[in-house]
Scaffold this active site. Structure first.
Site, mmCIF file in Angstrom:
data_model
loop_
_atom_site.group_PDB
_atom_site.id
_atom_site.type_symbol
_atom_site.label_atom_id
_atom_site.label_comp_id
_atom_site.label_asym_id
_atom_site.label_seq_id
_atom_site.Cartn_x
_atom_site.Cartn_y
_atom_site.Cartn_z
ATOM 1 N N ASP A 260 0.855 -1.193 0.000
ATOM 2 C CA ASP A 260 0.000 0.000 0.000
ATOM 3 C C ASP A 260 0.889 1.240 0.000
ATOM 4 O O ASP A 260 1.619 1.482 0.956
ATOM 5 C CB ASP A 260 -0.870 -0.046 1.265
ATOM 6 N N ASN B 62 -0.299 4.550 -0.714
ATOM 7 C CA ASN B 62 -0.951 5.823 -0.365
ATOM 8 C C ASN B 62 -1.685 5.745 0.975
ATOM 9 O O ASN B 62 -2.520 6.602 1.286
ATOM 10 C CB ASN B 62 -1.902 6.267 -1.486
ATOM 11 N N ASP C 214 -1.867 -1.455 -3.878
ATOM 12 C CA ASP C 214 -2.169 -0.711 -5.103
ATOM 13 C C ASP C 214 -1.127 -0.974 -6.188
ATOM 14 O O ASP C 214 -0.093 -1.611 -5.934
ATOM 15 C CB ASP C 214 -2.286 0.791 -4.809
ATOM 16 N N ASP D 219 -5.951 -11.645 -14.674
ATOM 17 C CA ASP D 219 -7.042 -12.548 -14.338
ATOM 18 C C ASP D 219 -8.212 -12.238 -15.264
ATOM 19 O O ASP D 219 -8.537 -11.076 -15.492
ATOM 20 C CB ASP D 219 -7.466 -12.326 -12.878
ATOM 21 N N ASP E 162 -10.467 -17.531 -14.889
ATOM 22 C CA ASP E 162 -11.200 -17.901 -13.676
ATOM 23 C C ASP E 162 -12.329 -18.902 -13.982
ATOM 24 O O ASP E 162 -13.085 -18.707 -14.946
ATOM 25 C CB ASP E 162 -11.803 -16.623 -13.074
ATOM 26 N N GLU F 176 -8.397 -21.964 -14.851
ATOM 27 C CA GLU F 176 -8.704 -22.530 -13.542
ATOM 28 C C GLU F 176 -9.865 -23.494 -13.739
ATOM 29 O O GLU F 176 -10.970 -23.081 -14.076
ATOM 30 C CB GLU F 176 -9.094 -21.429 -12.551
ATOM 31 N N HIS G 24 -4.517 -17.585 -3.874
ATOM 32 C CA HIS G 24 -5.317 -16.730 -2.999
ATOM 33 C C HIS G 24 -6.568 -17.426 -2.464
ATOM 34 O O HIS G 24 -7.296 -16.828 -1.673
ATOM 35 C CB HIS G 24 -5.720 -15.472 -3.771
ATOM 36 N N ASP G 25 -6.850 -18.645 -2.919
ATOM 37 C CA ASP G 25 -8.016 -19.384 -2.428
ATOM 38 C C ASP G 25 -7.632 -20.515 -1.480
ATOM 39 O O ASP G 25 -8.499 -21.207 -0.944
ATOM 40 C CB ASP G 25 -8.779 -20.044 -3.586
HETATM 41 O O1 TEU Z 1 -12.302 -19.675 -7.587
HETATM 42 C C1 TEU Z 1 -13.154 -20.708 -7.934
HETATM 43 C C2 TEU Z 1 -13.431 -21.607 -6.881
HETATM 44 O O2 TEU Z 1 -13.933 -22.653 -7.168
HETATM 45 C C3 TEU Z 1 -13.094 -21.219 -5.483
HETATM 46 O O3 TEU Z 1 -13.790 -20.123 -5.091
HETATM 47 C C4 TEU Z 1 -13.425 -22.333 -4.653
HETATM 48 O O4 TEU Z 1 -14.779 -22.597 -4.728
HETATM 49 C C5 TEU Z 1 -13.138 -22.053 -3.237
HETATM 50 O O5 TEU Z 1 -11.941 -21.419 -3.081
HETATM 51 C C6 TEU Z 1 -13.115 -23.347 -2.536
HETATM 52 O O6 TEU Z 1 -13.139 -23.097 -1.220
HETATM 53 C C7 TEU Z 1 -12.246 -18.563 -8.401
HETATM 54 C C8 TEU Z 1 -11.390 -17.505 -7.767
HETATM 55 O O7 TEU Z 1 -10.074 -17.967 -7.663
HETATM 56 C C9 TEU Z 1 -11.994 -17.117 -6.456
HETATM 57 O O8 TEU Z 1 -11.188 -16.219 -5.746
HETATM 58 C C10 TEU Z 1 -13.343 -16.527 -6.741
HETATM 59 O O9 TEU Z 1 -14.020 -16.264 -5.543
HETATM 60 C C11 TEU Z 1 -14.212 -17.444 -7.599
HETATM 61 O O10 TEU Z 1 -13.519 -18.021 -8.673
HETATM 62 C C12 TEU Z 1 -15.347 -16.656 -8.205
HETATM 63 O O11 TEU Z 1 -14.866 -15.804 -9.182
HETATM 64 CA CA CA Z 2 -3.399 1.920 -1.314
#
Ligand code: TEU
Ligand code: CA
Length: 553
Positions: free
Chosen positions: A24, A26, A32, A101, A204, A258, A331-332
């Site tokens: 971050d 700012n 950002d 993405d 995605d 994905e 990130h998931d």
């Molecule tokens: O993720 C798809 C997805 O299947 C995940 O959300 C999954 O269901 C979950 O993590 C299982 O616990 C993608 C993206 O990576 C995610 O961040 C989004 O929330 C989702 O699609 C919707 O766009």
């Molecule tokens: Ca910021």
């Protein structure tokens, strides 16, 4: 037509940035684009040559940017188009490519298309979405399908008797890919970014875009009722080929899809170059090895053998057909430290895991913070989480007597927010991420695990990853060589061989807390070891020891 694809992705090492939590500049508590620019030299030094950027498009942020309200602009708190162009050119100057993405299974409910669609039944945008009459004069949804966040997949449109389909939150209506106009819109937005110089896309939930058109109820399941109708739908391959033909074939770009719960055959079909669909896919079979049915809330104990078996299947499945992606975090997913056979107290275990996945056949990905061994957040309370998925599942679980509390603990442990806490640059109050309180709490381990420390300690995980990246760059055997798993049934050892005409590279990693024997060592010489987390080697493998041997043939 000449094929302009150089297939650069085969030599890439890709670093995923989750922009909200990177840096971050700012002081509004949110990462950002300028923050990314500041850290490009850090990434260059690590050795990566491509970045995958989680969504930065304009969005109401109901699902942290995976709900897009304008595909052609930037979410203002992240910056503007000029910042974006500057970031891209600074990346390219450093030999770093950028993949964006691409979230086109659904839009935000604040997208202009959706607003028009629900305002006026005769709007041409109505057919951009999947809208059906409810049952019982609109009192009940059209069918019993469930989405990914634990809820029914239909929401009623205001006072009408019609519903729209959403496989994620109700603020993420699914696009109707049956409508050729939708496909044209997607192609146009792809071209917009590619013409700006972007190098590709991470697509995605791309295997959800085609839905069976019967819209009939399915046999009720514990989760994802109706999945046979919306996962790997009948026109998936046709749609992807169309995007390839009309867009991807015209740029030297790459795509990684994905693909949640995709079948073996679909994974082959999606990545087979002859079919001209995608370059790679993310297969989650190995990250699902600690749960049942691919649902992370149905948690089960991790077994190395299951993890190995699934990675091995992924590798073998695509031989001679397609290209693998290699990853252990994103990130998931919660952090890999303390998962997949590793323990927090011993960084050697993370090094063993790193070697094990990184030198397989395919393109490796590193998620921000993975390279310094960032840990899970150890949330104590649901109020500390921000993720809409965690909050939804929590709300639903409260209604289930007896098991409610158990599920709550599982939610805290597996919440996607574990991976979304701010990147820790140093041990200052907010981990060097910001001077103000960040949007989500800072990891309590910031004093132990941070970039500053990692750069000062020559034995850090960071330098180990750097070594692996360099090794991959210098050794074509890792990119193009064959793959074969060794010690397939050993519950403590992950081992395999990569081989071409010139070299044999043997990877052996222990996931045991004790010293263990490994018969492979008898035939190998210490002087052939090129990477290891131990300086001195014994006859046995030390706890979490990993070794890479390079043998000239
Ligand atoms: O993720 C798809 C997805 O299947 C995940 O959300 C999954 O269901 C979950 O993590 C299982 O616990 C993608 C993206 O990576 C995610 O961040 C989004 O929330 C989702 O699609 C919707 O766009
Ligand atoms: Ca910021």
């Amino acid at each position: 037509m000449n094929n302009i694809h150089t297939n650069w992705y085969k030599k890439a090492v890709i670093y995923q940035i989750y922009p909200r939590s990177f840096l971050d500049t700012n002081n509004d508590g949110l990462g950002d684009i300028k923050g990314i620019i500041c850290k490009l030299d850090y990434l260059k030094d690590l050795g990566i040559n491509c970045v995958w950027l989680s969504p930065i498009y304009d969005s109401p942020q109901k699902d942290n940017g995976y709900d897009i309200s304008n595909y052609l602009d930037i979410y203002p708190p992240f910056g503007n188009m000029d910042d974006f162009k500057k970031m891209l050119s600074e990346m390219h100057k450093r030999g770093i490519r950028l993949i964006m993405d691409l979230v086109v299974n659904h839009t935000s409910d604040q997208h202009q298309w959706f607003k028009e669609a629900i305002k006026d039944k005769s709007s041409p945008y109505r057919d951009y979405y999947i809208i059906r009459k409810g049952k019982k004069n609109g009192k009940k949804p059209p069918n019993n399908w469930q989405g990914f966040f634990g809820e029914g997949a239909w929401t009623r449109i205001r006072e009408s008797d019609e519903y729209y389909l959403h496989l994620f939150t109700k603020e993420q209506p699914d696009l109707n890919w049956e409508n050729p106009k939708v496909r044209e819109e997607v192609k146009n937005l792809l071209k917009f970014w590619l013409d700006l110089g972007v190098d590709g896309f991470r697509c995605d939930v791309i295997n959800l875009i085609s839905k069976k058109q019967d819209f009939k109820s399915r046999f009720p399941l514990l989760a994802l009722t109706g999945k046979d109708a919306y996962i790997n739908g009948p026109r998936l391959h046709e749609y992807l080929h169309e995007l390839y033909r009309d867009v991807f074939s015209q740029y030297d770009c790459m795509t990684v899809g994905e693909t949640v719960l995709a079948s073996k055959q679909d994974n082959i079909d999606l990545t087979d170059p002859a079919r001209e669909e995608l370059d790679m896919i993310f297969n989650f079979s190995h990250t699902n090895s600690d749960n049942y049915l691919g649902v992370k809330y149905f948690y089960r104990k991790f077994k190395l053998n299951c993890f190995k078996k699934r990675l091995n299947e992924q590798q073998i499945n695509l031989v001679g057909h397609g290209w693998n992606s290699l990853f252990i975090e994103n990130h998931d997913q919660r952090r890999s430290v303390g998962r997949f056979g590793t323990v927090e107290e011993d960084i050697n275990s993370s090094k063993s895991l790193a070697v094990s996945y990184f030198l397989l056949q395919g393109t490796p990905f590193i998620y921000q913070g993975q390279e310094i061994g960032m840990r899970n957040a150890h949330f104590k309370n649901i109020d500390e989480t921000e993720d809409v998925e965690s909050k939804n599942i929590f709300r639903i679980s409260k209604k289930i007597p007896f098991i409610g509390k158990r599920i709550r603990n599982v939610i805290l442990e597996v919440s996607r927010d574990n991976a979304r806490t701010p990147m820790i640059w140093d041990n200052s109050t907010y981990g060097g991420f910001s001077n103000v309180k960040p949007w989500i709490r800072v990891n309590p381990d910031k004093d132990i695990v941070n970039v500053k420390h990692s750069l000062e300690d020559k034995d850090s995980l960071y330098y180990f990853y750097k070594k692996l990246i360099d090794f991959r760059k210098d050794n074509d055997t890792i990119i193009n060589g064959s793959y074969r798993m060794l010690k397939e049934h050993n519950p403590n050892i992950f081992a395999y061989v990569r081989e071409d005409e010139q070299y044999r590279i043997i990877v052996i990693s222990s996931f045991s807390k004790k010293e263990i024997k490994c018969s492979l060592l008898n035939q190998l010489k210490d002087e052939d070891i090129v990477i290891s987390n131990f300086e001195n080697h014994k006859e046995k493998l030390q706890p979490f020891e990993t070794r890479v041997y390079k043998i000239k043939k």
